[in-house]
Enzyme design. Structure first.
Site, PDB file in Angstrom:
ATOM      1  CD  GLU A 149      -2.691  -1.542   2.212  1.00 38.72           C
ATOM      2  OE1 GLU A 149      -2.830  -0.456   3.188  1.00 38.72           O
ATOM      3  OE2 GLU A 149      -3.372  -2.439   2.573  1.00 38.72           O
ATOM      4  CD  GLU A 256      -4.469  -7.922   2.070  1.00 40.63           C
ATOM      5  OE1 GLU A 256      -5.580  -7.212   2.557  1.00 40.63           O
ATOM      6  OE2 GLU A 256      -3.319  -7.616   2.078  1.00 40.63           O
TER       7      GLU A 256
HETATM    8  O1  9MR Z   1      -7.166  -7.914   8.803  1.00 38.92           O
HETATM    9  C1  9MR Z   1      -6.191  -7.105   9.599  1.00 38.92           C
HETATM   10  C2  9MR Z   1      -6.850  -6.596  10.651  1.00 38.92           C
HETATM   11  O2  9MR Z   1      -6.883  -7.485  11.805  1.00 38.92           O
HETATM   12  C3  9MR Z   1      -5.843  -5.358  11.281  1.00 38.92           C
HETATM   13  O3  9MR Z   1      -6.559  -4.821  12.433  1.00 38.92           O
HETATM   14  C4  9MR Z   1      -5.744  -4.419  10.202  1.00 38.92           C
HETATM   15  C5  9MR Z   1      -5.072  -3.150  10.548  1.00 38.92           C
HETATM   16  O4  9MR Z   1      -3.593  -3.183  10.777  1.00 38.92           O
HETATM   17  O5  9MR Z   1      -4.981  -4.969   9.198  1.00 38.92           O
HETATM   18  C6  9MR Z   1      -5.807  -6.032   8.442  1.00 38.92           C
HETATM   19  O6  9MR Z   1      -5.169  -6.563   7.373  1.00 38.92           O
HETATM   20  C7  9MR Z   1      -5.014  -5.591   6.346  1.00 38.92           C
HETATM   21  C8  9MR Z   1      -3.800  -6.256   5.694  1.00 38.92           C
HETATM   22  O7  9MR Z   1      -2.434  -6.649   6.417  1.00 38.92           O
HETATM   23  C9  9MR Z   1      -3.455  -5.199   4.548  1.00 38.92           C
HETATM   24  N1  9MR Z   1      -4.383  -4.952   3.559  1.00 38.92           N
HETATM   25  C10 9MR Z   1      -5.686  -4.504   4.159  1.00 38.92           C
HETATM   26  C11 9MR Z   1      -6.088  -5.329   5.206  1.00 38.92           C
HETATM   27  C12 9MR Z   1      -7.226  -5.020   5.782  1.00 38.92           C
HETATM   28  O8  9MR Z   1      -7.161  -3.847   6.708  1.00 38.92           O
END
Ligand code: 9MR
Length: 343
Positions: A149, A256
């Site tokens: 990102e 994802e």
């Molecule tokens: O699913 C993840 C969630 O449990 C966390 O709180 C969040 C924040 O850091 O990150 C989520 O996963 C993310 C992933 O690592 C990167 N892309 C977006 C995902 C959803 O926010």
């Protein structure tokens, strides 16, 4: 003859139901899932993973902030637990993630007085972090989301104006990929992002990857996160993005995947957990969207080698159960979308 067939029928049925998603899509791509440490402490959830999936991502446990909260502190327990489950079951892992503005090891940015360190100090810390983590899981991770990102969602600057960017400009991207390649020359290295079907953002991702690769930065693949909804993207939007990325890199992974039932989309953390009430129409749209997405993924099976769901079941989705995003409900029962894909 009829008698024999009748006797064989239950066996055939058993065989069909024993097929998981990983078997159905065996000729196309790996089918993965992101896990939290609770999933691998639960016998039923572990059975479900073993039946359906052949690739695993840690939802949070391998992120820098979780693993490396301060300079001399490493917390391996949760990531090791998931990695050991994969080792015991012969399941490959997608490493996630080495550099992200969120859940980052924030201490890497700062000196003792709270100001930014110089770039060289930052890169030395980053290199040590990346190489320590990759070396620990080298036996089990076949690829890594190296940078996550880094591109913006709007505005003039194609890059997200994060602390990483403020400190290093876009150079941190190149450095991270170089450190990762040095640590494990065999791992497939990905740039991973969301809203990757948005034409502005997909163009910016394309141009960044094109330029970096032309400068020798080892970006092997693009991760399309795929946090979608029941209304979009449509087949054209998705296939336009796949058509753009396919000639650019050796690998595309859907990293994802989930399909929520409201109109929000993307990986940003501002989302509503409300969803909408699940009636027959919503359920049908949900199944239809999954079918449409997989049809497009299959068209690009030469380039897409893994499709990963973000979370195992609705009860542990980052979007909340009411958003109805996955193929299994909180009781681990397959939803209509699952049967649509299996068919
Ligand atoms: O699913 C993840 C969630 O449990 C966390 O709180 C969040 C924040 O850091 O990150 C989520 O996963 C993310 C992933 O690592 C990167 N892309 C977006 C995902 C959803 O926010």
């Amino acid at each position: 003859m009829k008698k024999i067939l009748l006797l064989l029928l239950p066996l055939v049925a058993l065989h069909v139901s024993a097929q998981g998603l990983k078997d159905v899509f065996k000729k196309d791509f790996l089918v993965g899932v992101s896990l939290n440490p609770r999933n691998v402490r639960n016998a039923n959830e572990k059975d479900l993973v073993r039946k359906e999936f052949n690739s695993v991502t840690c939802e949070n446990a391998m992120k820098p902030g979780e693993l490396h909260p301060s300079p001399n502190e490493w917390k391996w327990e949760e990531a090791d637990r998931i990695a050991n489950f994969c080792r015991e079951n012969g399941i490959k892992m997608r490493g996630h993630c080495l550099v992200w503005h969120n859940q980052f090891a924030e201490w890497m940015y700062y000196d003792d007085k709270g100001g930014f360190v110089d770039k060289e100090t930052f890169y030395a810390r980053l290199k040590d972090h990346i190489q320590t983590v990759m070396n620990r899981y080298k036996d089990i991770t076949y690829c890594w989301d190296v940078v996550n990102e880094a591109m913006s969602d709007s505005g003039e600057n194609p890059y997200r104006e994060s602390k990483l960017y403020q400190l290093c400009g876009d150079e941190f991207i190149a450095k991270a990929f170089q450190f990762a390649r040095e640590a494990d020359p065999k791992a497939i290295l990905f740039y991973n992002d969301y809203n990757e079907t948005n034409p502005r953002k997909s163009k910016n991702i394309y141009e960044m990857v094109l330029r970096m690769r032309s400068e020798g930065v080892p970006i092997d693949g693009i991760g399309m996160q795929g946090h979608y909804n029941i209304y979009g993207p449509d087949a054209k939007e998705l296939e336009d993005a796949l058509t753009l990325y396919a000639p650019l890199v050796e690998h595309i992974h859907i990293t994802e995947l989930d399909v929520r039932i409201n109109k929000e989309m993307g990986g940003q953390l501002k989302f509503s957990k409300e969803g909408a009430s699940v009636n027959d129409t919503i359920q049908a749209l949900h199944a239809q969207q999954y079918e449409r997405l997989f049809k497009s993924f299959r068209k690009f099976h030469d380039k897409i080698d893994c499709v990963t769901f973000w979370n195992l079941h609705d009860g542990c989705s980052w979007l909340g159960e009411k958003n109805y995003p996955l193929l299994f409900d909180a009781a681990l029962q397959p939803k209509p979308a699952y049967y649509r894909l299996i068919k």
